[in-house]
Design a protein around this motif. Structure first.
Motif, PDB file in Angstrom:
ATOM      1  N   VAL A 107       0.839  -1.206   0.000  1.00  0.00           N
ATOM      2  CA  VAL A 107       0.000   0.000   0.000  1.00  0.00           C
ATOM      3  C   VAL A 107       0.877   1.260   0.000  1.00  0.00           C
ATOM      4  CG1 VAL A 107      -1.671   1.338   1.355  1.00  0.00           C
ATOM      5  CG2 VAL A 107      -1.965  -1.133   1.100  1.00  0.00           C
ATOM      6  N   ALA A 108       1.950   1.225   0.796  1.00  0.00           N
ATOM      7  CA  ALA A 108       2.809   2.413   0.929  1.00  0.00           C
ATOM      8  C   ALA A 108       3.654   2.657  -0.313  1.00  0.00           C
ATOM      9  CB  ALA A 108       3.710   2.257   2.159  1.00  0.00           C
ATOM     10  N   PHE A 109       4.198   1.578  -0.897  1.00  0.00           N
ATOM     11  CA  PHE A 109       5.165   1.732  -2.001  1.00  0.00           C
ATOM     12  C   PHE A 109       4.682   1.118  -3.318  1.00  0.00           C
ATOM     13  CE2 PHE A 109       7.724   1.033   1.946  1.00  0.00           C
ATOM     14  CZ  PHE A 109       8.074   2.366   2.145  1.00  0.00           C
ATOM     15  N   GLY A 110       3.374   0.772  -3.366  1.00  0.00           N
ATOM     16  CA  GLY A 110       2.848   0.044  -4.542  1.00  0.00           C
ATOM     17  C   GLY A 110       3.082   0.761  -5.855  1.00  0.00           C
ATOM     18  N   GLY A 111       3.209   2.090  -5.792  1.00  0.00           N
ATOM     19  CA  GLY A 111       3.410   2.843  -7.029  1.00  0.00           C
ATOM     20  C   GLY A 111       4.851   2.846  -7.502  1.00  0.00           C
ATOM     21  N   LEU A 112       5.754   2.351  -6.673  1.00  0.00           N
ATOM     22  CA  LEU A 112       7.166   2.398  -7.041  1.00  0.00           C
ATOM     23  C   LEU A 112       7.489   1.359  -8.108  1.00  0.00           C
ATOM     24  CD1 LEU A 112       8.920   2.867  -3.580  1.00  0.00           C
ATOM     25  CD2 LEU A 112       8.276   4.602  -5.224  1.00  0.00           C
ATOM     26  N   THR A 113       8.370   1.717  -9.011  1.00  0.00           N
ATOM     27  CA  THR A 113       8.682   0.826 -10.131  1.00  0.00           C
ATOM     28  C   THR A 113       9.223  -0.519  -9.660  1.00  0.00           C
ATOM     29  OG1 THR A 113       9.201   2.778 -11.432  1.00  0.00           O
ATOM     30  CG2 THR A 113       9.929   0.677 -12.322  1.00  0.00           C
ATOM     31  N   TRP A 114      10.089  -0.530  -8.619  1.00  0.00           N
ATOM     32  CA  TRP A 114      10.682  -1.813  -8.216  1.00  0.00           C
ATOM     33  C   TRP A 114       9.618  -2.783  -7.716  1.00  0.00           C
ATOM     34  CZ3 TRP A 114      10.210  -3.849  -3.346  1.00  0.00           C
ATOM     35  CH2 TRP A 114       9.860  -2.972  -2.309  1.00  0.00           C
ATOM     36  N   MET A 115       8.586  -2.237  -7.023  1.00  0.00           N
ATOM     37  CA  MET A 115       7.530  -3.109  -6.495  1.00  0.00           C
ATOM     38  C   MET A 115       6.661  -3.633  -7.641  1.00  0.00           C
ATOM     39  SD  MET A 115       6.363  -3.085  -2.920  1.00  0.00           S
ATOM     40  CE  MET A 115       5.250  -4.217  -2.130  1.00  0.00           C
ATOM     41  N   GLN A 116       6.335  -2.744  -8.588  1.00  0.00           N
ATOM     42  CA  GLN A 116       5.559  -3.171  -9.763  1.00  0.00           C
ATOM     43  C   GLN A 116       6.342  -4.214 -10.558  1.00  0.00           C
ATOM     44  OE1 GLN A 116       4.980   0.616 -11.659  1.00  0.00           O
ATOM     45  NE2 GLN A 116       3.035   0.994 -10.619  1.00  0.00           N
ATOM     46  N   SER A 117       7.666  -4.013 -10.646  1.00  0.00           N
ATOM     47  CA  SER A 117       8.525  -4.942 -11.395  1.00  0.00           C
ATOM     48  C   SER A 117       8.517  -6.332 -10.760  1.00  0.00           C
ATOM     49  CB  SER A 117       9.967  -4.434 -11.433  1.00  0.00           C
ATOM     50  OG  SER A 117      10.019  -3.121 -11.929  1.00  0.00           O
ATOM     51  N   VAL A 118       8.626  -6.354  -9.424  1.00  0.00           N
ATOM     52  CA  VAL A 118       8.629  -7.643  -8.709  1.00  0.00           C
ATOM     53  C   VAL A 118       7.331  -8.399  -8.981  1.00  0.00           C
ATOM     54  CG1 VAL A 118       8.485  -8.676  -6.399  1.00  0.00           C
ATOM     55  CG2 VAL A 118      10.253  -6.975  -6.895  1.00  0.00           C
ATOM     56  N   PHE A 119       6.197  -7.707  -8.843  1.00  0.00           N
ATOM     57  CA  PHE A 119       4.915  -8.385  -9.019  1.00  0.00           C
ATOM     58  C   PHE A 119       4.615  -8.714 -10.482  1.00  0.00           C
ATOM     59  CE2 PHE A 119       4.167  -6.845  -4.669  1.00  0.00           C
ATOM     60  CZ  PHE A 119       3.754  -8.059  -4.104  1.00  0.00           C
ATOM     61  N   TYR A 120       5.185  -7.954 -11.392  1.00  0.00           N
ATOM     62  CA  TYR A 120       5.065  -8.265 -12.823  1.00  0.00           C
ATOM     63  C   TYR A 120       5.634  -9.667 -13.086  1.00  0.00           C
ATOM     64  CZ  TYR A 120       6.348  -7.938 -17.824  1.00  0.00           C
ATOM     65  OH  TYR A 120       6.515  -8.173 -19.163  1.00  0.00           O
ATOM     66  N   GLU A 367       9.290 -24.069  -4.761  1.00  0.00           N
ATOM     67  CA  GLU A 367       8.583 -22.988  -5.452  1.00  0.00           C
ATOM     68  C   GLU A 367       9.125 -21.593  -5.113  1.00  0.00           C
ATOM     69  OE1 GLU A 367       4.567 -23.921  -4.464  1.00  0.00           O
ATOM     70  OE2 GLU A 367       4.500 -25.587  -5.863  1.00  0.00           O
ATOM     71  N   PRO A 368       9.478 -21.320  -3.844  1.00  0.00           N
ATOM     72  CA  PRO A 368      10.004 -19.980  -3.546  1.00  0.00           C
ATOM     73  C   PRO A 368      11.244 -19.615  -4.358  1.00  0.00           C
ATOM     74  CG  PRO A 368       9.433 -21.110  -1.517  1.00  0.00           C
ATOM     75  CD  PRO A 368       9.306 -22.115  -2.614  1.00  0.00           C
ATOM     76  N   VAL A 369      12.059 -20.621  -4.701  1.00  0.00           N
ATOM     77  CA  VAL A 369      13.262 -20.351  -5.524  1.00  0.00           C
ATOM     78  C   VAL A 369      12.830 -19.805  -6.883  1.00  0.00           C
ATOM     79  CG1 VAL A 369      15.210 -21.454  -6.715  1.00  0.00           C
ATOM     80  CG2 VAL A 369      14.673 -22.079  -4.352  1.00  0.00           C
ATOM     81  N   ILE A 370      11.809 -20.427  -7.470  1.00  0.00           N
ATOM     82  CA  ILE A 370      11.296 -19.978  -8.772  1.00  0.00           C
ATOM     83  C   ILE A 370      10.697 -18.573  -8.650  1.00  0.00           C
ATOM     84  CG2 ILE A 370       9.497 -20.398 -10.503  1.00  0.00           C
ATOM     85  CD1 ILE A 370       9.980 -23.328 -10.192  1.00  0.00           C
ATOM     86  N   VAL A 371       9.948 -18.362  -7.571  1.00  0.00           N
ATOM     87  CA  VAL A 371       9.294 -17.064  -7.367  1.00  0.00           C
ATOM     88  C   VAL A 371      10.332 -15.941  -7.243  1.00  0.00           C
ATOM     89  CG1 VAL A 371       7.887 -15.732  -5.747  1.00  0.00           C
ATOM     90  CG2 VAL A 371       7.164 -18.023  -6.401  1.00  0.00           C
ATOM     91  N   ILE A 372      11.401 -16.215  -6.504  1.00  0.00           N
ATOM     92  CA  ILE A 372      12.475 -15.211  -6.363  1.00  0.00           C
ATOM     93  C   ILE A 372      13.129 -14.947  -7.722  1.00  0.00           C
ATOM     94  CG2 ILE A 372      14.767 -14.795  -5.349  1.00  0.00           C
ATOM     95  CD1 ILE A 372      13.629 -16.404  -2.861  1.00  0.00           C
ATOM     96  N   GLY A 373      13.372 -16.029  -8.481  1.00  0.00           N
ATOM     97  CA  GLY A 373      13.929 -15.886  -9.834  1.00  0.00           C
ATOM     98  C   GLY A 373      13.034 -15.039 -10.725  1.00  0.00           C
ATOM     99  N   ALA A 374      11.706 -15.290 -10.636  1.00  0.00           N
ATOM    100  CA  ALA A 374      10.745 -14.531 -11.445  1.00  0.00           C
ATOM    101  C   ALA A 374      10.742 -13.053 -11.034  1.00  0.00           C
ATOM    102  CB  ALA A 374       9.345 -15.118 -11.288  1.00  0.00           C
ATOM    103  N   ALA A 375      10.878 -12.817  -9.719  1.00  0.00           N
ATOM    104  CA  ALA A 375      10.933 -11.431  -9.238  1.00  0.00           C
ATOM    105  C   ALA A 375      12.145 -10.709  -9.828  1.00  0.00           C
ATOM    106  CB  ALA A 375      10.992 -11.410  -7.708  1.00  0.00           C
ATOM    107  N   LEU A 376      13.296 -11.394  -9.871  1.00  0.00           N
ATOM    108  CA  LEU A 376      14.511 -10.797 -10.430  1.00  0.00           C
ATOM    109  C   LEU A 376      14.354 -10.508 -11.925  1.00  0.00           C
ATOM    110  CD1 LEU A 376      17.200 -12.971  -8.576  1.00  0.00           C
ATOM    111  CD2 LEU A 376      16.598 -10.577  -8.109  1.00  0.00           C
ATOM    112  N   VAL A 377      13.713 -11.446 -12.632  1.00  0.00           N
ATOM    113  CA  VAL A 377      13.441 -11.223 -14.065  1.00  0.00           C
ATOM    114  C   VAL A 377      12.553  -9.996 -14.234  1.00  0.00           C
ATOM    115  CG1 VAL A 377      12.298 -12.170 -16.119  1.00  0.00           C
ATOM    116  CG2 VAL A 377      13.748 -13.657 -14.721  1.00  0.00           C
TER     117      VAL A 377
END
Length: 387
Positions: A107-120, A367-377
């Motif tokens: 909620v606080a940082f949702g507009g920040l590019t890094w957070m949008q990038s992670v969830f993308y 699964e968390p390993v894949i999720v972290i990898g996807a976040a980095l991508v």
């Protein structure tokens, strides 16, 4: 649950074990259930093999997230109601605190590019994880049973077409399998056996009060009463009400909420805490989590004493098989529905496919390993596409 069996451990040791499992237990319900067997039965010898198997069977046939229910049951084995309560709380609390912290950051940082990038990135990989999970659940629970596969296909189709969950179809599927397999003579006691499984449906009363917090607690209690086996079974339920009906969250926020469940340890169902936070802050988070876990807690502590008596009855097994097939069909359908929202371009499509392919090829890959990898991508790719 042999009362002559004195526990070889203290209640505090049990609480500390479940706090640790809730903090570091990645990998979803099946992995968590495996850790409990390894730690409590094989290594420490706190729980007997027969008590563990009984707890697992009850967790599979009663509504509620599998791992949380087994934890509650194992607490009940030697310390009864107090043990069940503290084991359940200790297991759920760490991941609840994590999702609330993530909710605040979102909620606080949702507009920040890094957070949008992670969830993308993570949002796309979640589709792959859900697809493989649906496949695993189907092959494990449906076998070669044509009736169960028919229910699976019907519910998947209904979920895709209506983009929502129809709770009565779950009950209908259970009754259909019971009637076909057990050929009951109505008016006999066979229906009485099914009555305990109807208890969670008291929570089906639709939330009509305009007060959002009351709506939250009613809705999440209803959802919690219908999660069978895998925590992912709650996803289609949540989607249809949270996004489609109440418009509490946007589709993107919902996919992000599922992603949060994948990157935190403990039960997948804890995503309800994150969703509750996005809707109404901390009170929403607490009420959503309480609503989700109370049905499974009550189902376990009420059913535990009777389970030895009735757990093997064909009528109950048939009813639960039908509901489980319906739930897995809904998960499969929701993969398609949510994918239509999450897969927005070629990189997200490739991420979802790559996730599914990796999990298919490497069965033990966490699964968390894949999720972290996807976040980095996502962190690399998203700014390039949206600069």
């Amino acid at each position: 649950m042999d009362q002559a069996n004195k526990p070889t451990y203290t209640l505090w040791q049990l609480i500390l074990y479940f706090l640790r499992l809730g903090t570091f237990g990645f990998g979803g319900p099946v992995a968590l259930v495996g850790y409990m067997h390894r730690d409590l039965v094989e290594r420490r010898g706190w729980i007997s093999e027969s008590d563990y198997k009984e707890g697992l069977a009850l967790a599979q046939i009663a509504p509620g997230p599998l791992a949380a229910q087994l934890g509650i049951y194992l607490g009940f084995v030697h310390f009864r109601l107090l043990g069940a309560t503290v084991a359940g709380l200790a297991f759920v609390l760490p991941s609840f605190l994590m999702v609330v912290a993530l909710g605040w950051a979102y909620v606080a940082f949702g507009g920040l590019t890094w957070m949008q990038s992670v969830f993308y990135g993570v949002g796309a990989s979640v589709i792959g994880i859900m697809a493989i999970s649906a496949h695993k659940l189907a092959s494990k629970n449906l076998g070669r049973d044509k009736l169960l596969w028919g229910i699976f296909i019907l519910l998947a189709a209904v979920t895709i077409i209506t983009q929502s969950e129809i709770a009565l179809l779950f009950i209908g599927a259970g009754v259909l399998v019971w009637v076909i397999r057990c050929k009951p003579r109505f008016g006999t006691s066979s229906m009485a056996v099914l009555l305990p499984t109807q208890l969670p449906n008291i929570a089906l009363a639709s939330a009509t009060d305009t007060n959002t917090l009351i709506q939250i607690v009613l809705f999440f209690t209803k959802a919690g009463a219908f999660v069978f086996g895998s925590g992912l079974a709650i996803v289609p339920f949540l989607y249809s009400e949270v996004v489609t009906e109440h418009h509490w969250l946007s589709e993107k926020q919902f996919v992000d909420a599922v992603a949060v469940a994948m990157i935190t340890p403990g039960p997948v169902v804890i995503t309800t805490g994150f969703i509750g936070y996005l809707i109404s802050g901390l009170p929403g988070a607490v009420l959503a989590a309480v609503g989700t876990f109370v049905p499974c807690y009550l189902a376990t502590v009420i059913a535990a004493p009777y389970f030895k008596k009735y757990g093997k009855l064909p009528a109950l097994i048939a009813f639960v098989d039908g509901i489980t097939a319906a739930a897995i069909g809904a998960i499969a359908g929701s993969v398609v529905v949510i994918a239509q929202r999450s897969i927005v371009d070629m990189p997200t499509a490739l991420l979802a496919l790559a996730t599914a392919a990796l999990l298919w090829k490497f069965k033990k890959l966490p699964e968390p390993v894949i999720v972290i990898g996807a976040a980095l991508v996502g962190i690399v790719v998203y700014p390039l596409l949206h600069h």
